[in-house]
Write a protein that holds these residues in place. Structure first.
Motif, PDB file in Angstrom:
ATOM      1  N   HIS A   1       0.832  -1.211   0.000  1.00 33.50           N
ATOM      2  CA  HIS A   1       0.000   0.000   0.000  1.00 33.50           C
ATOM      3  C   HIS A   1       0.867   1.261   0.000  1.00 33.50           C
ATOM      4  CE1 HIS A   1      -3.501   2.489   0.606  1.00 33.50           C
ATOM      5  NE2 HIS A   1      -3.032   2.944   1.755  1.00 33.50           N
ATOM      6  N   ILE A   2       1.871   1.270   0.833  1.00 34.99           N
ATOM      7  CA  ILE A   2       2.789   2.414   0.909  1.00 34.99           C
ATOM      8  C   ILE A   2       3.530   2.573  -0.411  1.00 34.99           C
ATOM      9  CG2 ILE A   2       4.865   3.312   2.034  1.00 34.99           C
ATOM     10  CD1 ILE A   2       3.781   1.752   4.607  1.00 34.99           C
ATOM     11  N   ALA A   3       4.007   1.455  -0.974  1.00 33.39           N
ATOM     12  CA  ALA A   3       4.751   1.500  -2.236  1.00 33.39           C
ATOM     13  C   ALA A   3       3.881   2.016  -3.376  1.00 33.39           C
ATOM     14  CB  ALA A   3       5.315   0.122  -2.569  1.00 33.39           C
ATOM     15  N   GLU A   4       2.601   1.675  -3.377  1.00 29.88           N
ATOM     16  CA  GLU A   4       1.705   2.185  -4.424  1.00 29.88           C
ATOM     17  C   GLU A   4       1.623   3.711  -4.364  1.00 29.88           C
ATOM     18  OE1 GLU A   4       0.454   0.572  -7.087  1.00 29.88           O
ATOM     19  OE2 GLU A   4       1.662  -1.073  -6.283  1.00 29.88           O
ATOM     20  N   GLY A   5       1.543   4.247  -3.154  1.00 29.49           N
ATOM     21  CA  GLY A   5       1.549   5.705  -3.002  1.00 29.49           C
ATOM     22  C   GLY A   5       2.879   6.302  -3.429  1.00 29.49           C
ATOM     23  N   LEU A   6       3.962   5.638  -3.070  1.00 22.36           N
ATOM     24  CA  LEU A   6       5.284   6.122  -3.459  1.00 22.36           C
ATOM     25  C   LEU A   6       5.470   6.081  -4.976  1.00 22.36           C
ATOM     26  CD1 LEU A   6       7.499   4.550  -0.660  1.00 22.36           C
ATOM     27  CD2 LEU A   6       7.148   7.001  -1.073  1.00 22.36           C
ATOM     28  N   LYS A   7       4.852   5.114  -5.636  1.00 21.26           N
ATOM     29  CA  LYS A   7       4.914   5.068  -7.101  1.00 21.26           C
ATOM     30  C   LYS A   7       4.252   6.309  -7.707  1.00 21.26           C
ATOM     31  CE  LYS A   7       4.859   0.022  -7.642  1.00 21.26           C
ATOM     32  NZ  LYS A   7       4.070  -1.099  -8.189  1.00 21.26           N
ATOM     33  N   ARG A   8       3.135   6.715  -7.138  1.00 19.47           N
ATOM     34  CA  ARG A   8       2.462   7.942  -7.620  1.00 19.47           C
ATOM     35  C   ARG A   8       3.333   9.167  -7.342  1.00 19.47           C
ATOM     36  NH1 ARG A   8      -1.527   5.367  -5.004  1.00 19.47           N
ATOM     37  NH2 ARG A   8      -1.739   6.963  -3.413  1.00 19.47           N
ATOM     38  N   LEU A   9       3.959   9.184  -6.161  1.00 13.76           N
ATOM     39  CA  LEU A   9       4.852  10.287  -5.828  1.00 13.76           C
ATOM     40  C   LEU A   9       6.052  10.309  -6.776  1.00 13.76           C
ATOM     41  CD1 LEU A   9       5.654  12.659  -4.025  1.00 13.76           C
ATOM     42  CD2 LEU A   9       6.684  10.992  -2.446  1.00 13.76           C
ATOM     43  N   LEU A  10       6.588   9.149  -7.090  1.00 11.62           N
ATOM     44  CA  LEU A  10       7.694   9.060  -8.033  1.00 11.62           C
ATOM     45  C   LEU A  10       7.271   9.574  -9.411  1.00 11.62           C
ATOM     46  CD1 LEU A  10      10.575   8.106  -8.759  1.00 11.62           C
ATOM     47  CD2 LEU A  10       9.603   5.815  -9.141  1.00 11.62           C
ATOM     48  N   ALA A  11       6.107   9.163  -9.863  1.00 13.24           N
ATOM     49  CA  ALA A  11       5.611   9.604 -11.173  1.00 13.24           C
ATOM     50  C   ALA A  11       5.385  11.112 -11.194  1.00 13.24           C
ATOM     51  CB  ALA A  11       4.324   8.867 -11.525  1.00 13.24           C
ATOM     52  N   ASP A  12       4.783  11.649 -10.151  1.00 11.81           N
ATOM     53  CA  ASP A  12       4.576  13.102 -10.076  1.00 11.81           C
ATOM     54  C   ASP A  12       5.915  13.832 -10.062  1.00 11.81           C
ATOM     55  OD1 ASP A  12       1.817  12.842 -10.025  1.00 11.81           O
ATOM     56  OD2 ASP A  12       1.597  13.436  -7.918  1.00 11.81           O
ATOM     57  N   SER A  13       6.853  13.327  -9.290  1.00  7.66           N
ATOM     58  CA  SER A  13       8.159  13.977  -9.172  1.00  7.66           C
ATOM     59  C   SER A  13       8.923  13.927 -10.488  1.00  7.66           C
ATOM     60  CB  SER A  13       8.980  13.318  -8.053  1.00  7.66           C
ATOM     61  OG  SER A  13       8.317  13.442  -6.820  1.00  7.66           O
ATOM     62  N   TYR A  14       8.862  12.792 -11.166  1.00  8.80           N
ATOM     63  CA  TYR A  14       9.569  12.659 -12.431  1.00  8.80           C
ATOM     64  C   TYR A  14       8.930  13.530 -13.509  1.00  8.80           C
ATOM     65  CZ  TYR A  14      12.700  10.630 -15.817  1.00  8.80           C
ATOM     66  OH  TYR A  14      13.690  10.470 -16.755  1.00  8.80           O
ATOM     67  N   THR A  15       7.627  13.574 -13.537  1.00 12.70           N
ATOM     68  CA  THR A  15       6.923  14.420 -14.500  1.00 12.70           C
ATOM     69  C   THR A  15       7.250  15.887 -14.252  1.00 12.70           C
ATOM     70  OG1 THR A  15       5.150  12.787 -14.671  1.00 12.70           O
ATOM     71  CG2 THR A  15       4.649  15.019 -15.437  1.00 12.70           C
ATOM     72  N   LEU A  16       7.272  16.277 -12.987  1.00 14.07           N
ATOM     73  CA  LEU A  16       7.634  17.653 -12.637  1.00 14.07           C
ATOM     74  C   LEU A  16       9.089  17.938 -12.995  1.00 14.07           C
ATOM     75  CD1 LEU A  16       6.656  20.316 -11.418  1.00 14.07           C
ATOM     76  CD2 LEU A  16       7.265  19.401  -9.165  1.00 14.07           C
ATOM     77  N   TYR A  17       9.962  16.961 -12.790  1.00 15.82           N
ATOM     78  CA  TYR A  17      11.363  17.094 -13.207  1.00 15.82           C
ATOM     79  C   TYR A  17      11.445  17.384 -14.711  1.00 15.82           C
ATOM     80  CZ  TYR A  17      15.818  15.497 -15.060  1.00 15.82           C
ATOM     81  OH  TYR A  17      16.984  15.411 -15.774  1.00 15.82           O
ATOM     82  N   LEU A  18      10.744  16.580 -15.512  1.00 17.65           N
ATOM     83  CA  LEU A  18      10.775  16.772 -16.966  1.00 17.65           C
ATOM     84  C   LEU A  18      10.237  18.143 -17.363  1.00 17.65           C
ATOM     85  CD1 LEU A  18       9.617  13.270 -18.265  1.00 17.65           C
ATOM     86  CD2 LEU A  18      11.899  14.276 -18.457  1.00 17.65           C
ATOM     87  N   GLN A  19       9.127  18.551 -16.768  1.00 20.86           N
ATOM     88  CA  GLN A  19       8.567  19.876 -17.063  1.00 20.86           C
ATOM     89  C   GLN A  19       9.548  20.977 -16.715  1.00 20.86           C
ATOM     90  OE1 GLN A  19       4.900  20.594 -15.014  1.00 20.86           O
ATOM     91  NE2 GLN A  19       3.663  19.726 -16.655  1.00 20.86           N
TER      92      GLN A  19
END
Length: 157
Positions: free
Chosen positions: A15-33
């Motif tokens: 459950h925690i890892a699923e949330g961290l995956k979303r955080l990773l995706a948001d962070s990476y997308t923000l990095y690219l932007q």
């Protein structure tokens, strides 16, 4: 490899890892932007924004590594493809090159979204008594709240 035994049950780790995956995706997308805007910003605030965006994407590059490694520490595979990030992120992709002012607005909203995602992950980590994830996510929240404030301050006249 031996079975993981860090005092957090398998369900909680997932459950925690699923949330961290979303955080990773948001962070990476923000990095690219942020990197995209760094390359393409123009106008009277060019130098200031160009340097600010560089500081921000550099910080985000380290953050995505920390988040992915936390996911792996929980014995879950971290996503790492554009396709996976696109399905997990809450941040909208920007295709056009916006004005400098719009870039600041978009990045502000992006950092605020990451804070919201952090809050969701924080709750799961607290419920699962995962202090390491709580610490990581708390630190990420602080960085994104401060960055959003700095971006908002840049856009005020």
């Amino acid at each position: 490899m031996t079975k993981i035994d860090i005092g957090i049950g398998a369900k909680d780790r997932e459950h925690i890892a699923e949330g961290l995956k979303r955080l990773l995706a948001d962070s990476y997308t923000l990095y690219l932007q942020t990197h995209y805007f760094h390359w393409n910003v123009t106008g009277p605030m060019f130098r200031e924004l160009h340097l600010m965006f560089e500081e921000q994407y550099t910080e985000l590059a380290e953050a995505v590594d920390d988040i992915a490694e936390r996911i792996r520490t929980l014995d879950v595979y971290a996503p790492g493809t554009y396709k996976a990030f696109a399905t997990l992120t809450s941040i909208e992709e920007v295709v056009e090159v916006p004005t400098a002012e719009k870039m600041v607005e978009i990045l502000t909203k992006g950092h605020e979204q990451v804070v919201k995602t952090c809050r969701e992950v924080l709750k799961a980590a607290q419920d699962g008594e995962d202090e390491s994830t709580v610490a990581l996510v708390g630190d990420r929240m602080s960085v994104h709240e401060k960055t959003a404030w700095m971006l908002r301050a840049t856009s005020k006249s």
